[in-house]
Design an enzyme around this catalytic site. Structure first.
Site, PDB file in Angstrom:
ATOM      1  N   TYR A   1      20.614  -2.151 -16.317  1.00  0.00           N
ATOM      2  CA  TYR A   1      19.634  -1.837 -17.371  1.00  0.00           C
ATOM      3  C   TYR A   1      20.384  -1.403 -18.631  1.00  0.00           C
ATOM      4  O   TYR A   1      20.048  -1.796 -19.740  1.00  0.00           O
ATOM      5  CB  TYR A   1      18.669  -0.717 -16.967  1.00  0.00           C
ATOM      6  CG  TYR A   1      18.013  -0.832 -15.614  1.00  0.00           C
ATOM      7  CD1 TYR A   1      17.950  -2.048 -14.930  1.00  0.00           C
ATOM      8  CD2 TYR A   1      17.421   0.286 -15.006  1.00  0.00           C
ATOM      9  CE1 TYR A   1      17.347  -2.131 -13.679  1.00  0.00           C
ATOM     10  CE2 TYR A   1      16.812   0.199 -13.773  1.00  0.00           C
ATOM     11  CZ  TYR A   1      16.790  -0.996 -13.103  1.00  0.00           C
ATOM     12  OH  TYR A   1      16.193  -1.066 -11.876  1.00  0.00           O
TER      13      TYR A   1
ATOM     14  N   HIS B   1      26.884   3.289  -3.481  1.00  0.00           N
ATOM     15  CA  HIS B   1      26.588   2.028  -2.814  1.00  0.00           C
ATOM     16  C   HIS B   1      27.422   1.918  -1.535  1.00  0.00           C
ATOM     17  O   HIS B   1      28.611   2.228  -1.553  1.00  0.00           O
ATOM     18  CB  HIS B   1      26.942   0.840  -3.713  1.00  0.00           C
ATOM     19  CG  HIS B   1      26.034   0.678  -4.883  1.00  0.00           C
ATOM     20  ND1 HIS B   1      26.438   0.064  -6.049  1.00  0.00           N
ATOM     21  CD2 HIS B   1      24.742   1.021  -5.069  1.00  0.00           C
ATOM     22  CE1 HIS B   1      25.428   0.057  -6.899  1.00  0.00           C
ATOM     23  NE2 HIS B   1      24.387   0.631  -6.329  1.00  0.00           N
TER      24      HIS B   1
ATOM     25  N   LYS C   1      -3.738  -3.060   7.333  1.00  0.00           N
ATOM     26  CA  LYS C   1      -4.558  -2.754   6.160  1.00  0.00           C
ATOM     27  C   LYS C   1      -5.124  -4.025   5.511  1.00  0.00           C
ATOM     28  O   LYS C   1      -5.542  -4.003   4.351  1.00  0.00           O
ATOM     29  CB  LYS C   1      -3.744  -1.953   5.137  1.00  0.00           C
ATOM     30  CG  LYS C   1      -3.333  -0.596   5.699  1.00  0.00           C
ATOM     31  CD  LYS C   1      -3.051   0.425   4.629  1.00  0.00           C
ATOM     32  CE  LYS C   1      -2.822   1.801   5.280  1.00  0.00           C
ATOM     33  NZ  LYS C   1      -2.138   2.734   4.412  1.00  0.00           N
TER      34      LYS C   1
ATOM     35  N   GLU D   1      31.879  -4.133  -9.392  1.00  0.00           N
ATOM     36  CA  GLU D   1      32.293  -2.774  -9.089  1.00  0.00           C
ATOM     37  C   GLU D   1      33.332  -2.829  -7.979  1.00  0.00           C
ATOM     38  O   GLU D   1      33.618  -3.900  -7.429  1.00  0.00           O
ATOM     39  CB  GLU D   1      31.092  -1.906  -8.694  1.00  0.00           C
ATOM     40  CG  GLU D   1      30.394  -2.339  -7.413  1.00  0.00           C
ATOM     41  CD  GLU D   1      29.107  -1.547  -7.136  1.00  0.00           C
ATOM     42  OE1 GLU D   1      28.450  -1.112  -8.090  1.00  0.00           O
ATOM     43  OE2 GLU D   1      28.778  -1.400  -5.959  1.00  0.00           O
TER      44      GLU D   1
ATOM     45  N   GLU E   1      16.466  -0.057   0.458  1.00  0.00           N
ATOM     46  CA  GLU E   1      17.891   0.215   0.642  1.00  0.00           C
ATOM     47  C   GLU E   1      18.106   0.980   1.925  1.00  0.00           C
ATOM     48  O   GLU E   1      17.178   1.543   2.486  1.00  0.00           O
ATOM     49  CB  GLU E   1      18.462   0.981  -0.555  1.00  0.00           C
ATOM     50  CG  GLU E   1      17.836   2.328  -0.792  1.00  0.00           C
ATOM     51  CD  GLU E   1      18.472   3.044  -1.977  1.00  0.00           C
ATOM     52  OE1 GLU E   1      19.708   3.221  -1.946  1.00  0.00           O
ATOM     53  OE2 GLU E   1      17.758   3.430  -2.904  1.00  0.00           O
TER      54      GLU E   1
ATOM     55  N   ILE F   1      14.077  -4.988  -2.003  1.00  0.00           N
ATOM     56  CA  ILE F   1      14.356  -3.799  -2.813  1.00  0.00           C
ATOM     57  C   ILE F   1      14.788  -2.642  -1.904  1.00  0.00           C
ATOM     58  O   ILE F   1      15.601  -1.813  -2.288  1.00  0.00           O
ATOM     59  CB  ILE F   1      13.091  -3.375  -3.609  1.00  0.00           C
ATOM     60  CG1 ILE F   1      12.520  -4.557  -4.408  1.00  0.00           C
ATOM     61  CG2 ILE F   1      13.373  -2.171  -4.497  1.00  0.00           C
ATOM     62  CD1 ILE F   1      13.438  -5.137  -5.446  1.00  0.00           C
TER      63      ILE F   1
ATOM     64  N   THR G   1       0.829  -1.218   0.000  1.00  0.00           N
ATOM     65  CA  THR G   1       0.000   0.000   0.000  1.00  0.00           C
ATOM     66  C   THR G   1       0.864   1.269   0.000  1.00  0.00           C
ATOM     67  O   THR G   1       0.356   2.377  -0.028  1.00  0.00           O
ATOM     68  CB  THR G   1      -0.950   0.037   1.214  1.00  0.00           C
ATOM     69  OG1 THR G   1      -0.167  -0.061   2.405  1.00  0.00           O
ATOM     70  CG2 THR G   1      -1.941  -1.104   1.164  1.00  0.00           C
ATOM     71  N   GLY G   2       2.181   1.093   0.030  1.00  0.00           N
ATOM     72  CA  GLY G   2       3.072   2.256  -0.058  1.00  0.00           C
ATOM     73  C   GLY G   2       3.175   2.732  -1.498  1.00  0.00           C
ATOM     74  O   GLY G   2       2.725   2.048  -2.422  1.00  0.00           O
TER      75      GLY G   2
END
Lengths: 290, 376
Positions: free
Chosen positions: A160, A248, A43, A210, A99, A97, A17-18
């Site tokens: 991506y 990061h 909720k 990285e 962070e 997801i 619901t966010g």
């Protein structure tokens, strides 16, 4: 076969619901992911605009829907608890997801979920997608295409960018997974490389590393000992100054270790070509797959 | 987040570590009273947030209170790696028989908190790790059970064969672990932990770096932040929820996502340019964030062009384009702006930008080359 997610993935969205949870739940439904429910404490009983039922707890959501996977979009302060809740409810794969999780929370979460047989991707991950089958995360579905290249990355938008070049050059993907940019994550490069090694539908792997840590060096070690797939690599952060965190939490050259040069040297030693630009990954693929 | 040694000493003291008493001063004259109160000899230590203070002349011993004033005078105001010393710590000096290194980090490999100890203390531990790794004992800790007594015994006896000294070291190690976990640190280090000739163990230096992501539950520690040690742009970026690192080149970079931002800098360098900064505006590239990012970059007088590289994905590029035009007008931007947008409605975005003097680019490589050319 893809790795970790496929058409059998039945997904619960934690934090549905966010703003982010709601938006991405719709995007995942549009992609064809089986989103069977959502959880937001307090909720329960509602339905989202897409008709997804909302539950108060993961235990209830799993009992009612038979879900096997969850994806987390809750604020960082509550994310560790959300991961544990999903694991305790019997979910086998959790994709975080969110962070900004404190590292101390992560080191406590990992033994808890490992004991319960749950695999975690993330935190700070863009998610995982098996093109044409299931998307669990925030990546744009339209840049992907079905194929036999596995992609594993410590980054989001850089993935991506590279996937975009792969798709444009005709290299579809079996699965793309963003392991997350934090120093301590549930599934690291090495774990993912092992999954790809055993996947019949994956012919080649693109590894996007990285600066920081030594995951890339460990992956090179794995390749040296005989890896059944072709591998191409990209490394971000060659120009990063030492001692500075590059966005990061895990991307930092400290004490002279974790540099891109060291990682590139480790790959060169085992015959893995490292691309200078994201677009070059597609060129390397052309040579490898010729 | 880094904190000053004096603050780290305060945290360690709360966890029972043997820290010699000290006073913080900002005026050299105050060293006299501090030294008299503590009892000489004392050590005068520059409080700056960088390592290598000793080599830079920022740590000096004083055997009288007058000498303490002289030493404080000599240290206050000096430049250590670009930071001016404004505060010094006057601490009771300890005679040193042996020096040890003890530290804690989170280990990426074992994914656990890990303690590291070495009998080669007082020197750069990274150097010890490179040249004589056998002198470092590493001990991963299961956070559920905490630091186990057998682990403490093993590390303590690695450092000292003297039972009484080892017992004191063991107590310090337990305190170090509790301090590290309790304050949500990313690094906690005592270098050196020392043994005095009469067999007493003291922690004569203290370093703690905090996990920025955990500061929300430690308001007392968050208040220890010292902005003066930070680049102004970096401090502003933190306020605006942007990730920014200043570099020395001419090409300002605004990118969404840390990995892509690093790759953009690398590509600028690859094609012969020099990036002025790393800047990640994060996932949701709102117009306000783009505006804050531009403000921060424009403060750097070396910047000759700005490169905006956005892989929008599901972000609507036409929205971003409109935001850019607004930002350009608001800031009265007079240096070239090169924009690459990929994602939903990217053609529309290119149309919007076409008539504005903003240089559009087809892809990342094209954008980087145009930004280098525009910077001259």
């Amino acid at each position: 076969m893809s790795i970790l997610v496929d058409r059998e993935t039945k997904l619960i969205v934690q934090g549905i619901t966010g703003r982010d949870g709601g938006f991405h739940a719709s995007q995942m439904v549009a992609y064809g992911t089986k989103v069977v429910g959502g959880v937001t404490p307090g909720k329960g009983g509602q339905k989202t605009g897409d008709g997804i039922p909302v539950f108060d707890s993961m235990a209830e959501a799993v009992t009612e829907t038979g879900a096997n996977t969850s994806v987390i979009y809750v604020p960082a302060a509550f994310a560790a608890d959300a991961i544990c809740e999903a694991s305790d409810a019997g979910v086998k794969l959790v994709v975080c997801i969110s962070e900004g999780l404190p590292v101390r929370d992560m080191v406590k979460v990992l033994p808890f979920i490992t004991e319960r047989g749950t695999r975690l991707i993330g935190p700070n991950s863009p998610g995982i997608i098996s093109p044409g089958r299931s998307k669990v995360g925030i990546m744009p579905g339209n840049i992907h295409s079905e194929g036999s290249v596995g992609v594993v990355s410590r980054s989001g938008t850089l993935t991506y960018e590279i996937v975009y070049h792969l798709t444009r050059s005709g290299f579809g993907q079996s699965t793309c997974i963003g392991i997350g940019g934090d120093p301590i994550v549930g599934t690291n490069l090495l774990d993912t490389m092992k999954f790809f090694a055993e996947d019949d539908e994956t012919d080649a792997v693109v590894l996007i590393g990285e600066i920081g840590g030594n995951d890339e060096e460990l992956a090179a070690e794995l390749i040296k000992n005989g890896y059944p797939k072709k591998v191409a690599a990209f490394l971000a952060g060659r120009t990063a100054p030492p001692g500075k965190r590059m966005g990061h939490a895990g991307a930092i050259v400290s004490g002279g270790t974790g540099t891109a040069a060291e990682k590139a040297a480790a790959f060169a030693k085992v015959g893995v070509e490292v691309a200078d630009t994201p677009a070059q990954i597609a060129d390397i693929m052309k040579r490898l797959m010729a | 987040m880094k904190i000053h040694e004096a603050d780290a000493r305060g945290i360690f003291s709360r966890y029972g570590l043997p820290i010699p008493p000290s006073r913080m001063i900002t005026k050299a004259d105050d060293a006299r009273a501090a030294a008299e109160e503590l009892g000489c000899p004392v050590v005068v230590k520059a409080q700056v947030l960088v390592g290598g203070r000793g080599k830079a002349g920022g740590v000096k011993l004083a055997s009288t209170s007058e000498e303490a004033v002289e030493k404080a005078e000599a240290i206050l105001g000096i430049d250590i790696k670009g930071l001016i010393v404004e505060k010094v710590l006057v601490a009771k000096a300890v005679d040193i028989e042996r020096e040890f290194y003890v530290g804690m980090i989170f280990d990426r490999g074992t994914r656990r908190p890990m303690m590291m100890v070495s009998p080669a203390g007082g020197v750069d531990i990274e150097e010890v790790a490179r040249t004589t790794p056998e002198k470092i004992l590493k001990m991963p800790v299961n956070p559920d059970g905490g630091l186990m007594p057998f682990q403490v015994r093993r590390m303590a006896s690695f450092l000292s064969k003297d039972g009484e000294v080892a017992k004191q070291i063991g107590k310090a190690l337990k305190g170090l672990y509790e301090a590290f976990m309790g304050s949500d640190a990313s690094l906690a280090e005592i270098n050196p932990l020392v043994e005095s000739p009469d067999g007493v163990v003291w922690a004569i230096d203290a370093k703690i770096n905090l996990d920025d992501n955990a500061l929300f539950r430690h308001s007392d520690i968050a208040a220890m932040r010292d902005d003066s040690a930070e680049d102004r742009g970096e401090a502003d970026a933190r306020e605006a929820d942007l990730s920014f690192v200043k570099l020395d080149g001419k090409i300002g970079c605004i990118v969404n996502g840390a990995g892509l931002a690093m790759a953009t800098m690398d590509m600028v360098k690859h094609f012969g340019g020099e990036p002025a900064n790393f800047l990640d505006i994060g996932g949701s590239s709102s117009p306000e964030k783009v505006l804050s990012a531009m403000r921060i970059i424009l403060r750097d007088e070396n910047v000759r062009s700005i490169l905006i590289n956005i892989f929008g994905g599901i972000t609507r590029c036409d929205d971003v384009a409109n935001g850019l035009i607004e930002a350009k007008e608001k800031l009265g931007l007079d240096i070239p702006l090169v924009v690459r947008l990929t994602g939903t409605n990217e053609e529309k975005a290119r149309e919007i930008l076409a008539s504005t003097g903003i240089i559009g680019a087809d892809d990342m490589e094209d954008a980087v080359k145009k930004a280098i050319e525009a910077a001259g």
